[in-house]
Design a protein around this motif. Sequence first.
Motif, PDB file in Angstrom:
ATOM      1  N   VAL A  19      37.091  86.406 120.558  1.00  0.00           N
ATOM      2  CA  VAL A  19      36.339  85.152 121.375  1.00  0.00           C
ATOM      3  C   VAL A  19      35.814  85.302 119.965  1.00  0.00           C
ATOM      4  O   VAL A  19      35.689  85.412 118.902  1.00  0.00           O
ATOM      5  N   HIS A  20      35.290  84.145 119.661  1.00  0.00           N
ATOM      6  CA  HIS A  20      34.145  83.399 118.445  1.00  0.00           C
ATOM      7  C   HIS A  20      33.208  83.823 118.249  1.00  0.00           C
ATOM      8  O   HIS A  20      32.564  83.416 117.346  1.00  0.00           O
ATOM      9  N   THR A  21      32.663  83.926 119.745  1.00  0.00           N
ATOM     10  CA  THR A  21      31.390  84.391 119.833  1.00  0.00           C
ATOM     11  C   THR A  21      30.438  84.692 120.498  1.00  0.00           C
ATOM     12  O   THR A  21      32.050  85.866 120.751  1.00  0.00           O
ATOM     13  N   PHE A  22      29.672  85.524 120.619  1.00  0.00           N
ATOM     14  CA  PHE A  22      28.830  86.992 120.870  1.00  0.00           C
ATOM     15  C   PHE A  22      28.176  87.071 121.491  1.00  0.00           C
ATOM     16  O   PHE A  22      27.392  86.505 121.771  1.00  0.00           O
ATOM     17  N   VAL A  23      27.987  88.041 122.936  1.00  0.00           N
ATOM     18  CA  VAL A  23      26.697  88.126 123.469  1.00  0.00           C
ATOM     19  C   VAL A  23      26.544  89.612 123.118  1.00  0.00           C
ATOM     20  O   VAL A  23      27.245  90.198 122.721  1.00  0.00           O
ATOM     21  N   GLU A  24      25.294  89.869 123.665  1.00  0.00           N
ATOM     22  CA  GLU A  24      25.110  91.259 122.887  1.00  0.00           C
ATOM     23  C   GLU A  24      24.784  92.494 124.511  1.00  0.00           C
ATOM     24  O   GLU A  24      25.092  92.294 125.462  1.00  0.00           O
ATOM     25  N   THR A  25      26.035  93.347 123.529  1.00  0.00           N
ATOM     26  CA  THR A  25      26.723  93.489 124.460  1.00  0.00           C
ATOM     27  C   THR A  25      27.046  95.213 123.478  1.00  0.00           C
ATOM     28  O   THR A  25      26.435  94.846 122.341  1.00  0.00           O
ATOM     29  N   ASN A  26      27.683  96.212 123.840  1.00  0.00           N
ATOM     30  CA  ASN A  26      28.725  97.210 122.886  1.00  0.00           C
ATOM     31  C   ASN A  26      29.637  96.825 123.323  1.00  0.00           C
ATOM     32  O   ASN A  26      30.509  95.982 123.260  1.00  0.00           O
ATOM     33  N   MET A  27      30.204  97.837 121.435  1.00  0.00           N
ATOM     34  CA  MET A  27      32.185  97.138 121.506  1.00  0.00           C
ATOM     35  C   MET A  27      32.003  98.820 121.116  1.00  0.00           C
ATOM     36  O   MET A  27      31.592  99.527 121.052  1.00  0.00           O
ATOM     37  N   ILE A  28      33.679  99.308 120.862  1.00  0.00           N
ATOM     38  CA  ILE A  28      33.918 100.147 120.840  1.00  0.00           C
ATOM     39  C   ILE A  28      34.312 100.755 119.527  1.00  0.00           C
ATOM     40  O   ILE A  28      34.819  99.492 118.410  1.00  0.00           O
ATOM     41  N   ALA A  29      33.663 102.236 118.843  1.00  0.00           N
ATOM     42  CA  ALA A  29      34.606 101.636 117.679  1.00  0.00           C
ATOM     43  C   ALA A  29      35.176 103.882 117.446  1.00  0.00           C
ATOM     44  O   ALA A  29      34.725 104.407 118.716  1.00  0.00           O
ATOM     45  N   GLY A  30      35.681 104.013 116.240  1.00  0.00           N
ATOM     46  CA  GLY A  30      35.928 105.877 116.456  1.00  0.00           C
ATOM     47  C   GLY A  30      34.916 105.963 115.635  1.00  0.00           C
ATOM     48  O   GLY A  30      34.415 105.929 114.762  1.00  0.00           O
ATOM     49  N   ARG A  36      39.561 117.717 113.262  1.00  0.00           N
ATOM     50  CA  ARG A  36      41.057 116.305 113.600  1.00  0.00           C
ATOM     51  C   ARG A  36      40.953 116.505 115.291  1.00  0.00           C
ATOM     52  O   ARG A  36      41.822 116.347 116.019  1.00  0.00           O
ATOM     53  N   LYS A  37      39.323 116.248 115.227  1.00  0.00           N
ATOM     54  CA  LYS A  37      38.881 115.503 116.835  1.00  0.00           C
ATOM     55  C   LYS A  37      38.961 113.882 116.288  1.00  0.00           C
ATOM     56  O   LYS A  37      37.736 113.692 115.578  1.00  0.00           O
ATOM     57  N   ILE A  38      39.421 112.892 117.432  1.00  0.00           N
ATOM     58  CA  ILE A  38      38.287 111.552 116.938  1.00  0.00           C
ATOM     59  C   ILE A  38      38.446 110.972 117.959  1.00  0.00           C
ATOM     60  O   ILE A  38      39.051 111.226 119.489  1.00  0.00           O
ATOM     61  N   GLU A  39      36.683 110.555 118.380  1.00  0.00           N
ATOM     62  CA  GLU A  39      36.458 110.039 119.854  1.00  0.00           C
ATOM     63  C   GLU A  39      36.000 108.661 119.989  1.00  0.00           C
ATOM     64  O   GLU A  39      36.004 107.898 118.606  1.00  0.00           O
ATOM     65  N   LEU A  40      36.308 107.515 120.355  1.00  0.00           N
ATOM     66  CA  LEU A  40      35.826 106.674 120.543  1.00  0.00           C
ATOM     67  C   LEU A  40      34.447 106.187 121.731  1.00  0.00           C
ATOM     68  O   LEU A  40      34.109 106.991 122.339  1.00  0.00           O
ATOM     69  N   VAL A  41      33.417 106.204 121.153  1.00  0.00           N
ATOM     70  CA  VAL A  41      32.115 105.796 121.074  1.00  0.00           C
ATOM     71  C   VAL A  41      31.547 104.600 121.808  1.00  0.00           C
ATOM     72  O   VAL A  41      32.598 103.093 121.071  1.00  0.00           O
ATOM     73  N   GLU A  42      30.313 103.611 122.043  1.00  0.00           N
ATOM     74  CA  GLU A  42      30.332 102.077 122.702  1.00  0.00           C
ATOM     75  C   GLU A  42      29.116 101.645 121.289  1.00  0.00           C
ATOM     76  O   GLU A  42      27.591 102.588 120.902  1.00  0.00           O
ATOM     77  N   ILE A  43      29.664 101.402 120.256  1.00  0.00           N
ATOM     78  CA  ILE A  43      28.081 100.575 119.634  1.00  0.00           C
ATOM     79  C   ILE A  43      27.822  99.697 119.580  1.00  0.00           C
ATOM     80  O   ILE A  43      28.111  98.232 119.999  1.00  0.00           O
ATOM     81  N   ASP A  44      26.524  98.888 118.904  1.00  0.00           N
ATOM     82  CA  ASP A  44      25.994  97.646 119.459  1.00  0.00           C
ATOM     83  C   ASP A  44      26.959  96.463 118.340  1.00  0.00           C
ATOM     84  O   ASP A  44      27.662  96.828 117.124  1.00  0.00           O
ATOM     85  N   GLU A  45      27.249  95.514 118.418  1.00  0.00           N
ATOM     86  CA  GLU A  45      27.899  94.376 118.206  1.00  0.00           C
ATOM     87  C   GLU A  45      27.242  94.679 116.824  1.00  0.00           C
ATOM     88  O   GLU A  45      25.700  94.137 116.352  1.00  0.00           O
ATOM     89  N   PRO A  46      28.257  93.771 116.052  1.00  0.00           N
ATOM     90  CA  PRO A  46      27.598  93.567 114.355  1.00  0.00           C
ATOM     91  C   PRO A  46      26.415  92.741 114.347  1.00  0.00           C
ATOM     92  O   PRO A  46      27.177  91.384 114.967  1.00  0.00           O
ATOM     93  N   LYS A  47      25.718  92.626 113.109  1.00  0.00           N
ATOM     94  CA  LYS A  47      25.242  91.179 112.671  1.00  0.00           C
ATOM     95  C   LYS A  47      25.216  90.670 112.107  1.00  0.00           C
ATOM     96  O   LYS A  47      24.989  91.559 110.886  1.00  0.00           O
TER      97      LYS A  47
END
Length: 358
Positions: A19-30, A36-47
């Motif tokens: 997408v080229h536009t965003f809505v206020e939602t969460n996205m995935i980050a690491g 030696r443990k990595i998890e996927l978390v939800e964070i706010d969209e960047p601005k």
Amino acid sequence: MNKRRSGCVTDDIIAIPLVHTFVETNMIAGQFTSRRKIELVEIDEPKLADGAAGQIVFQPETTCLCGSDLPFFDGEFEGHEISYPQPTGMSLHEMVGTVVATNGTRWKPGTRVLAVPEGQRGLWERYVLSEERAIALDDRLTDEIALLAQPFGTVVWALKKLPNMIDRDVVVLGLGPIGQMFVAGLRNLGARRIVGIDPVEERTSLALKMGATNVVTGVGSEALADVTNILDGGLPEVVVEAVGHKAQAFNDAVSLTQHHGDILYFGVPPVLLDGLQFKEAMLKNITIRTSLHPDFERTFPLAMQWLAEGRVNLSPLLTHRFPLAKIQNAFDVFRDRKEGAIKVVVDFPAGRRDGANA
């Protein structure tokens, strides 16, 4: 605030359309949550920052793991223990994707680029970045080859510091991904004999495909007799140290370099190096060069150009591929060199499944 996901993220959950536009939602980050443990978390969209200019919101699509990501995964960086959890977004920095928003003038939304995040914090679905830290992709390349212009750009930056390599003999110490790229680059520059040294037989075998004229399966100065035998009783004019972060191979490089030769010290050493044989380097009148931080104006684009023109073929380095949902597996395979792992590709949700730019 980060919101941790439970269990693995399935492909259908992370299949977010481009997408080229965003809505206020969460996205995935690491996030590295423990050693030696990595998890996927939800964070706010960047601005994009208010009042700022020259920024982009970059959306990664395809990325590769790098040896410089491993200290944060392993829990030790430059001789110091790392505390956990690590900052969100650590650690990725070799990636291609799409500019989805900007307050600058260099890129338009929808432009696909190679981007390098600040401080290796690129493990998010989207992040804000200076528009200067991106270069255009070449239409002749698939995404997975184009992203190699980032690590290969660091190699090209280092090679630019060496003298004319035509007809010279050279040893490459360490045949991980970077060492293999040095082999390919040195062949392109006209070196006469390129001797690769690594303790892992799979990697020495691969080096022959990448352009090495000879290989030695062994460690550093222990290969001295083999090297002199290969080079008709002499030593190389140039030694490239590409071993990596933890191992200190400076002394090996000194012992393997001829008098008045050159050492290109590329492998990032610990902060303190004990037992450094620097006087021996002085007695041999060796020139020592180091290399970090390529420029975005000429060197990364030059690396992209070499790849697009077929001057070097780095495709044999791409050995494994995982979706973002399995990034823990990707790091495990890469870290432990499982199944001959060299470069491990990770596809983000927005990634193009066919690997093509068209």
